[in-house]
Design a protein around this motif. Structure first.
Motif, short mmCIF file in Angstrom:
data_model
loop_
_atom_site.label_atom_id
_atom_site.label_comp_id
_atom_site.label_asym_id
_atom_site.label_seq_id
_atom_site.Cartn_x
_atom_site.Cartn_y
_atom_site.Cartn_z
N GLU A 1 0.93 -1.17 -0.04
CA GLU A 1 0.12 -0.03 -0.07
C GLU A 1 0.73 1.16 0.11
O GLU A 1 0.95 2.09 0.87
CB GLU A 1 -0.87 0.08 1.23
N PRO A 2 1.73 1.30 -1.02
CA PRO A 2 2.50 2.65 -1.00
C PRO A 2 1.81 3.89 -1.03
O PRO A 2 0.78 4.04 -1.69
CB PRO A 2 3.04 2.60 -2.47
N GLN A 3 2.24 5.01 -0.12
CA GLN A 3 1.66 6.32 -0.04
C GLN A 3 2.21 7.19 -1.22
O GLN A 3 3.16 6.97 -1.61
CB GLN A 3 2.16 6.70 1.40
N ALA A 4 1.36 8.30 -1.35
CA ALA A 4 1.78 9.15 -2.51
C ALA A 4 3.19 9.88 -2.00
O ALA A 4 4.02 9.79 -2.83
CB ALA A 4 0.78 10.40 -2.22
N GLU A 5 3.40 10.21 -0.73
CA GLU A 5 4.58 10.69 -0.42
C GLU A 5 5.92 9.86 -0.66
O GLU A 5 6.91 10.21 -0.46
CB GLU A 5 4.43 11.18 1.04
N ASP A 6 5.46 8.52 -0.56
CA ASP A 6 6.78 7.53 -0.77
C ASP A 6 7.37 7.71 -2.36
O ASP A 6 8.44 7.26 -2.29
CB ASP A 6 6.17 6.04 -0.59
N ALA A 7 6.63 8.19 -3.33
CA ALA A 7 7.24 8.24 -4.49
C ALA A 7 7.83 7.01 -5.01
O ALA A 7 9.04 6.89 -5.74
CB ALA A 7 8.30 9.46 -4.80
N TRP A 8 7.06 5.91 -4.57
CA TRP A 8 7.69 4.44 -4.80
C TRP A 8 7.78 4.00 -6.30
O TRP A 8 6.70 4.28 -7.15
CB TRP A 8 6.71 3.50 -4.13
N THR A 9 8.74 3.75 -6.77
CA THR A 9 9.12 2.93 -8.05
C THR A 9 9.46 1.70 -8.17
O THR A 9 9.55 0.83 -9.36
CB THR A 9 10.15 4.03 -9.11
N GLY A 10 9.49 0.98 -6.81
CA GLY A 10 9.95 -0.36 -6.88
C GLY A 10 8.68 -1.39 -6.96
O GLY A 10 7.72 -0.96 -7.45
N GLU A 11 8.86 -2.36 -6.65
CA GLU A 11 7.81 -3.63 -6.72
C GLU A 11 6.68 -3.24 -5.74
O GLU A 11 6.76 -2.65 -4.61
CB GLU A 11 8.43 -4.92 -6.09
N THR A 12 5.32 -3.51 -5.97
CA THR A 12 4.06 -3.33 -5.20
C THR A 12 3.61 -4.54 -5.35
O THR A 12 3.51 -5.61 -6.34
CB THR A 12 3.30 -2.18 -5.95
N GLY A 13 2.43 -4.79 -4.21
CA GLY A 13 1.50 -5.73 -4.43
C GLY A 13 2.10 -6.79 -3.04
O GLY A 13 2.64 -6.57 -2.22
N TYR A 14 1.39 -8.08 -3.41
CA TYR A 14 1.74 -9.05 -2.44
C TYR A 14 3.30 -9.52 -2.51
O TYR A 14 3.91 -9.78 -3.71
CB TYR A 14 0.74 -10.33 -2.50
N VAL A 15 4.25 -9.68 -1.52
CA VAL A 15 5.41 -9.96 -1.51
C VAL A 15 5.58 -11.19 -2.16
O VAL A 15 6.54 -11.49 -3.11
CB VAL A 15 6.00 -9.95 -0.32
N HIS A 16 4.91 -12.31 -1.94
CA HIS A 16 5.18 -13.75 -2.68
C HIS A 16 4.82 -13.48 -4.35
O HIS A 16 5.57 -14.30 -4.88
CB HIS A 16 4.26 -14.75 -2.00
N GLU A 17 3.91 -12.87 -4.68
CA GLU A 17 3.78 -12.66 -6.07
C GLU A 17 5.07 -11.73 -6.60
O GLU A 17 5.31 -12.14 -7.87
CB GLU A 17 2.62 -11.88 -6.16
N ALA A 18 5.44 -10.94 -6.03
CA ALA A 18 6.59 -10.21 -6.48
C ALA A 18 7.89 -11.22 -6.76
O ALA A 18 8.67 -11.18 -7.65
CB ALA A 18 6.98 -9.04 -5.75
N LEU A 19 7.94 -12.29 -5.72
CA LEU A 19 8.84 -13.14 -5.74
C LEU A 19 8.64 -13.89 -7.02
O LEU A 19 9.62 -14.33 -7.76
CB LEU A 19 9.09 -14.10 -4.43
N LEU A 20 7.56 -14.23 -7.28
CA LEU A 20 7.23 -15.31 -8.38
C LEU A 20 7.40 -14.52 -9.59
O LEU A 20 7.79 -15.32 -10.73
CB LEU A 20 5.79 -16.05 -8.13
N ARG A 21 7.35 -13.36 -10.01
CA ARG A 21 7.58 -12.73 -10.91
C ARG A 21 8.85 -12.93 -11.45
O ARG A 21 9.23 -12.71 -12.61
CB ARG A 21 7.03 -11.17 -11.01
N GLN A 22 9.98 -12.75 -10.31
CA GLN A 22 11.29 -12.86 -10.79
C GLN A 22 11.69 -14.39 -10.82
O GLN A 22 12.64 -14.58 -11.52
CB GLN A 22 12.00 -12.03 -9.69
#
Length: 340
Positions: free
Chosen positions: A271-292
């Motif tokens: 749940e990145p916040q607007a102030e995070d200015a996040w450009t990295g991985e988002t969503g569920y962590v296990h799904e991020a692992l499986l994408r890689q």
């Protein structure tokens, strides 16, 4: 009345009384079976009953599915022998000679890591040291007889103090105290080390580590131990939290990545916040692992965090080809382990 229990494939034999669980009996006689929570919630102690009968009590434990039961599997932290048994389960040789102790300790440091995580450092008496494996946990024994479990976030080679990462659970008996009235020099009692979550050093497979929230703590210990003993297998840490402010020691794995060519780090925000200015991985962590890593057959996976993350990841990782014996996990509620 006691029953004889034979462990396969090792052939080791021990006896269980009719009022103790199979896990209790095994640990009492020096045989280290995998376990985490000891209350039937995490599934770390799941194994197969090859012959004989066991009883789980009036209600099936949460981590034992109908399918598991139909396949003759049991949770040895809850199952009681009803006859002589043959069971199939992994034994953990590295934990076998470690003594579980009940010890007094003193809080020597309370360091606020972010808005809701406190680093607590505990000092044992001068004549004591706690032998443990990186990734194991301890129980804090409360005065009313209850206990709260926390993973050790330091590696064994740095055992002058025991390091805990405590997340504040509003209304929690212990964590309210930690974040409110507790002062340095406070006295407590602990029991440990406990659990079977630690690095298997005899494997040559690359390692994926996945943490949710303060599940980073035991993974931090495992990684610091791996760096200390010179493990050269590829290591990749995925750390899932809600927003950027929840990455309470983000600079540490970034430093590891700079210092160790075989280590990678991927933080994931759900749940990145607007102030995070996040450009990295988002969503569920296990799904991020499986994408890689869509095919996990050739990896060892270590994961620690809340039960919903563990449950979702176990199913998804199995579907991605990860053999059950190459998955190690520590499942816990923040502030109160139900496993690490």
């Amino acid at each position: 009345m006691s029953f004889e229990i034979t462990i396969r494939p090792s052939g080791h034999v021990f006896e269980a009384e009719d009022d103790e669980t199979i896990l209790e009996a095994a640990l009492r006689q020096g045989f280290a079976l995998p376990y985490g929570c000891r209350n039937g919630a995490c599934g770390s102690c799941l194994g197969k009953v090859l012959s004989g009968e066991v009883d789980h009590g009036p209600k099936r434990p949460p981590a034992l599915s109908e399918k598991d039961e139909a396949e003759g599997k049991a949770l040895f932290c809850q199952a009681i022998a009803m006859s002589d048994l043959e069971i199939e389960v992994r034994e953990i040789g590295a934990a076998r000679d470690i003594v579980i102790k009940t010890l007094p300790c003193r809080v020597v440091k309370l360091n606020r890591l972010n808005h809701d995580v406190m680093e607590m450092q505990l000092k044992l008496p001068a004549t004591e040291r706690l032998q443990f494996l990186a990734g194991q946990y301890i129980d804090v024994l409360l005065k009313d007889g209850r206990r709260r479990s926390f993973s050790l976030a330091n590696a064994p080679h740095r055992d002058e103090f025991l390091e805990l990462h405590v997340r504040h659970v509003p209304g929690g008996v212990f964590t309210d105290q930690v974040f409110g009235e507790m002062k340095e020099k406070a006295l407590m009692r602990i029991e440990g080390p406990l659990g079977s979550f630690f690095l298997r050093e005899d494997s040559e497979r690359p390692v994926l580590l996945m943490g949710g929230g303060t599940g980073f703590g035991p993974l931090k210990a495992i990684l610091e131990h791996a760096f200390e003993i010179g493990v050269k297998r590829p290591l990749h840490l995925f750390w899932g939290v809600r927003a950027k402010r929840d990455l309470y020691l983000d600079e540490l794995p970034r430093q590891w990545a700079e210092a160790h060519e075989h280590f990678r780090y991927t933080p994931v925000l759900s749940e990145p916040q607007a102030e995070d200015a996040w450009t990295g991985e988002t969503g569920y962590v296990h799904e991020a692992l499986l994408r890689q890593y869509p095919d996990l057959a050739g990896f060892d996976v270590y994961m620690s965090g809340p039960p919903p993350m563990i449950q979702a990841a176990r199913a998804a990782f199995a579907a991605a080809g990860l053999p059950e014996e190459q998955l190690y996990f520590d499942s816990f509620e923040y502030g109160e382990k139900v496993s690490g």
